[in-house]
Design a protein around this motif. Structure first.
Motif, PDB file in Angstrom:
ATOM      1  N   VAL A  46      -2.205   4.483  19.554  1.00  0.00           N
ATOM      2  CA  VAL A  46      -0.828   4.445  18.714  1.00  0.00           C
ATOM      3  C   VAL A  46      -1.135   3.594  17.654  1.00  0.00           C
ATOM      4  N   ARG A  47      -1.542   2.419  17.733  1.00  0.00           N
ATOM      5  CA  ARG A  47      -1.808   1.497  16.709  1.00  0.00           C
ATOM      6  C   ARG A  47      -2.681   2.332  15.431  1.00  0.00           C
ATOM      7  N   ASN A  48      -3.743   2.910  15.779  1.00  0.00           N
ATOM      8  CA  ASN A  48      -4.348   3.656  15.105  1.00  0.00           C
ATOM      9  C   ASN A  48      -3.723   4.540  14.209  1.00  0.00           C
ATOM     10  N   SER A  49      -2.923   5.360  14.928  1.00  0.00           N
ATOM     11  CA  SER A  49      -2.146   6.424  14.320  1.00  0.00           C
ATOM     12  C   SER A  49      -1.178   5.803  13.158  1.00  0.00           C
ATOM     13  N   LEU A  50      -0.453   4.717  13.569  1.00  0.00           N
ATOM     14  CA  LEU A  50       0.488   3.996  12.681  1.00  0.00           C
ATOM     15  C   LEU A  50      -0.345   3.458  11.396  1.00  0.00           C
ATOM     16  N   LYS A  51      -1.444   2.879  11.541  1.00  0.00           N
ATOM     17  CA  LYS A  51      -2.301   2.459  10.381  1.00  0.00           C
ATOM     18  C   LYS A  51      -2.540   3.638   9.677  1.00  0.00           C
ATOM     19  N   ILE A  52      -3.215   4.814  10.097  1.00  0.00           N
ATOM     20  CA  ILE A  52      -3.507   5.847   9.218  1.00  0.00           C
ATOM     21  C   ILE A  52      -2.119   6.574   8.609  1.00  0.00           C
ATOM     22  N   LEU A  53      -0.938   6.489   9.305  1.00  0.00           N
ATOM     23  CA  LEU A  53       0.106   6.849   8.520  1.00  0.00           C
ATOM     24  C   LEU A  53       0.363   6.033   7.242  1.00  0.00           C
ATOM     25  N   ARG A  54       0.461   4.814   7.646  1.00  0.00           N
ATOM     26  CA  ARG A  54       0.636   3.821   6.546  1.00  0.00           C
ATOM     27  C   ARG A  54       0.032   4.024   5.584  1.00  0.00           C
ATOM     28  N   ASP A  55      -1.550   3.994   5.701  1.00  0.00           N
ATOM     29  CA  ASP A  55      -2.522   4.297   4.614  1.00  0.00           C
ATOM     30  C   ASP A  55      -2.422   5.336   3.861  1.00  0.00           C
ATOM     31  N   GLU A  56      -2.163   6.631   4.478  1.00  0.00           N
ATOM     32  CA  GLU A  56      -1.881   7.855   3.783  1.00  0.00           C
ATOM     33  C   GLU A  56      -0.606   7.769   3.106  1.00  0.00           C
ATOM     34  N   SER A  57       0.350   7.193   3.454  1.00  0.00           N
ATOM     35  CA  SER A  57       1.725   7.192   2.934  1.00  0.00           C
ATOM     36  C   SER A  57       1.541   6.290   1.425  1.00  0.00           C
ATOM     37  N   GLN A  58       0.789   5.265   1.679  1.00  0.00           N
ATOM     38  CA  GLN A  58       0.401   4.454   0.438  1.00  0.00           C
ATOM     39  C   GLN A  58      -0.529   5.338  -0.557  1.00  0.00           C
ATOM     40  N   PHE A  59      -1.366   5.889  -0.005  1.00  0.00           N
ATOM     41  CA  PHE A  59      -2.300   6.832  -1.080  1.00  0.00           C
ATOM     42  C   PHE A  59      -1.431   7.861  -1.886  1.00  0.00           C
ATOM     43  N   LEU A  60      -0.374   8.609  -0.854  1.00  0.00           N
ATOM     44  CA  LEU A  60       0.183   9.732  -1.714  1.00  0.00           C
ATOM     45  C   LEU A  60       1.143   9.175  -2.776  1.00  0.00           C
ATOM     46  N   THR A  61       1.826   7.984  -2.181  1.00  0.00           N
ATOM     47  CA  THR A  61       2.693   7.426  -3.252  1.00  0.00           C
ATOM     48  C   THR A  61       2.007   7.026  -4.522  1.00  0.00           C
ATOM     49  N   SER A  62       0.729   6.460  -4.527  1.00  0.00           N
ATOM     50  CA  SER A  62       0.059   6.029  -5.741  1.00  0.00           C
ATOM     51  C   SER A  62      -0.257   7.186  -6.320  1.00  0.00           C
ATOM     52  N   TYR A  63      -0.455   8.467  -5.831  1.00  0.00           N
ATOM     53  CA  TYR A  63      -0.707   9.623  -6.767  1.00  0.00           C
ATOM     54  C   TYR A  63       0.872  10.484  -7.294  1.00  0.00           C
ATOM     55  N   LEU A  64       1.707  10.186  -6.110  1.00  0.00           N
ATOM     56  CA  LEU A  64       2.894  11.129  -6.590  1.00  0.00           C
ATOM     57  C   LEU A  64       4.097  10.364  -6.784  1.00  0.00           C
ATOM     58  N   GLY A  65       4.308   8.868  -6.359  1.00  0.00           N
ATOM     59  CA  GLY A  65       5.535   8.240  -6.428  1.00  0.00           C
ATOM     60  C   GLY A  65       5.618   7.461  -7.684  1.00  0.00           C
ATOM     61  N   LYS A  66       4.955   7.773  -8.964  1.00  0.00           N
ATOM     62  CA  LYS A  66       4.949   6.974  -9.979  1.00  0.00           C
ATOM     63  C   LYS A  66       5.947   7.840 -11.106  1.00  0.00           C
ATOM     64  N   ASP A  67       6.736   7.089 -11.834  1.00  0.00           N
ATOM     65  CA  ASP A  67       7.474   7.610 -12.987  1.00  0.00           C
ATOM     66  C   ASP A  67       6.587   7.351 -14.379  1.00  0.00           C
ATOM     67  N   ASP A  68       5.386   8.284 -14.168  1.00  0.00           N
ATOM     68  CA  ASP A  68       4.386   7.926 -15.295  1.00  0.00           C
ATOM     69  C   ASP A  68       3.597   9.315 -15.367  1.00  0.00           C
ATOM     70  N   LEU A  69       3.388   9.375 -16.935  1.00  0.00           N
ATOM     71  CA  LEU A  69       2.829  10.668 -17.275  1.00  0.00           C
ATOM     72  C   LEU A  69       1.162  10.787 -16.803  1.00  0.00           C
ATOM     73  N   ASN A  70       0.699   9.455 -16.509  1.00  0.00           N
ATOM     74  CA  ASN A  70      -0.698   9.474 -15.986  1.00  0.00           C
ATOM     75  C   ASN A  70      -0.619   9.896 -14.602  1.00  0.00           C
ATOM     76  N   SER A  71       0.333   9.844 -13.732  1.00  0.00           N
ATOM     77  CA  SER A  71       0.171  10.046 -12.480  1.00  0.00           C
ATOM     78  C   SER A  71      -1.003  11.134 -12.080  1.00  0.00           C
ATOM     79  N   PRO A  72      -1.896  10.967 -11.498  1.00  0.00           N
ATOM     80  CA  PRO A  72      -2.739  11.975 -11.339  1.00  0.00           C
ATOM     81  C   PRO A  72      -2.240  13.326 -10.893  1.00  0.00           C
TER      82      PRO A  72
END
Length: 357
Positions: A46-72
């Motif tokens: 369970v803890r490992n699943s929570l960590k993966i979910l947390r890491d992937e959520s952060q990663f997706l937001t770094s790509y998609l959660g920016k109000d920035d023309l340079n968003s990948p």
């Protein structure tokens, strides 16, 4: 002699009984250790699943959660440009006007193949797909009162899968050409101008509809909730949470779509699924609140209070924001997707007929 015989008759059964008791005690201790180890393995999963979910959520937001023309995410436009260059270079002339360029893009639906191929070729797109698939894989491990977290993680993954897709370019490619000054310029300059206009129009649309805020809001919520749980040291609490019944959120559309997180372009891709997803989430808000309440009641005495307070604020914000995320059906998007589907299917029919002949 009789005394020794008597003593032997007494001691032998007693020794046997003691040995049996010792065996039972040893067995029970062993069973206890096995259960303890099984419980630890279950909690670690369970803890490992929570960590993966947390890491992937952060990663997706770094790509998609920016109000920035340079968003990948928007850098797929460079791959679309490369596909156009591959298909048209040498066959369109050294210099070209926007009208001639537009005509070549429309001929045989070249532009749609370029958008699809460009999207698939983008390294950023592939990273996003892997991240979404990772979320999909861990969701079944989040059972019991953790299931609401899995449901929300899966919702975020499917929202991104459906909204951040090649179809995001369909409504804007023609306007991008029409925005280029009406003059004859070298073909490579025309490609530069087209790429810049397509990037700008797509970005403005996403910013206008607050798609980036949607992703960022969910990320903050999931991150703080998973962090609260990961800070709990008591394995018994976490194990019990994974076994207890949780109020069912019943995100049926999310459940139906969870097995189709891929890049296939079916009719369902273009029937305003993202709007339906958001509407369903809004309709299930009471069930969502009940499931989160139930989880919180069981952890409140075992959590880091500062992080828990941050989570409660994030929860209040995301529940409040759900209504604002119910984006009005964008007729321009729907019409562009209908045109794509019609042209793409017509082109496939022509190809199939040619192959049969």
């Amino acid at each position: 002699m009789n005394y020794l015989l008597f003593l032997g008759k007494f001691v032998a059964p007693t020794a046997t009984a003691l040995a049996a008791m010792a065996g039972v005690a040893s067995y029970l201790m062993e069973r206890k250790e096995i259960r303890k180890e099984q419980k630890k393995l279950a909690v670690d999963k369970v803890r490992n699943s929570l960590k993966i979910l947390r890491d992937e959520s952060q990663f997706l937001t770094s790509y998609l959660g920016k109000d920035d023309l340079n968003s990948p995410i928007f850098l797929a436009t460079s791959e679309i440009r490369a596909e156009i260059n591959k298909r048209l270079v040498g066959g369109i002339g050294a210099k070209v006007t926007p009208a001639v360029f537009l005509d070549h893009l429309e001929k045989n639906n070249v532009i749609y193949f370029c958008i699809l191929a460009g999207w698939q070729n983008s390294i950023f797109t592939r990273k996003i797909e892997r991240s979404i698939e990772n979320i999909k894989k861990v969701e079944p491990s989040l059972k019991g009162k953790f299931s609401v977290i899995g449901d929300l993680g899966k919702f975020m993954a499917i929202f991104i899968q459906k909204k951040f897709s090649p179809s995001m370019y369909f409504p804007f490619w023609k306007e991008a050409v029409q925005n280029i000054p009406d003059q004859s310029i070298p073909f490579q300059e025309m490609l530069d101008a087209f790429e810049n206009e397509l990037l700008k129009l797509t970005f403005q649309h996403f910013r206008g509809n607050n798609y980036h805020k949607m992703v960022d809001s969910f990320n903050i919520f999931l991150n703080t909730l998973t962090l609260v749980l990961l800070k709990i040291k008591n394995y018994d609490v976490l194990y019990q949470l994974s076994k207890e019944h949780s109020p069912n959120v019943n995100l049926n559309l999310v459940k139906d779509l969870s097995s189709s997180l891929n890049l296939k372009y079916s009719a369902e891709e273009y029937d305003s699924i993202t709007f339906a997803l958001l509407k369903e989430l809004s309709d299930k808000q009471i069930e969502l609140e009940n499931a989160l309440d139930s989880l919180e009641q069981d952890i409140v005495d075992n959590v880091d209070r500062t992080i828990f307070d941050n989570y409660k604020q994030a929860r209040d914000n995301v529940l409040k924001d759900i209504e604002s995320f119910i984006i009005k059906d964008d007729e321009r998007e729907k019409e562009a997707n209908k045109i794509f589907k019609k042209r793409f299917e017509t082109n496939h029919e022509i190809d199939n007929n040619n192959q049969e002949q």
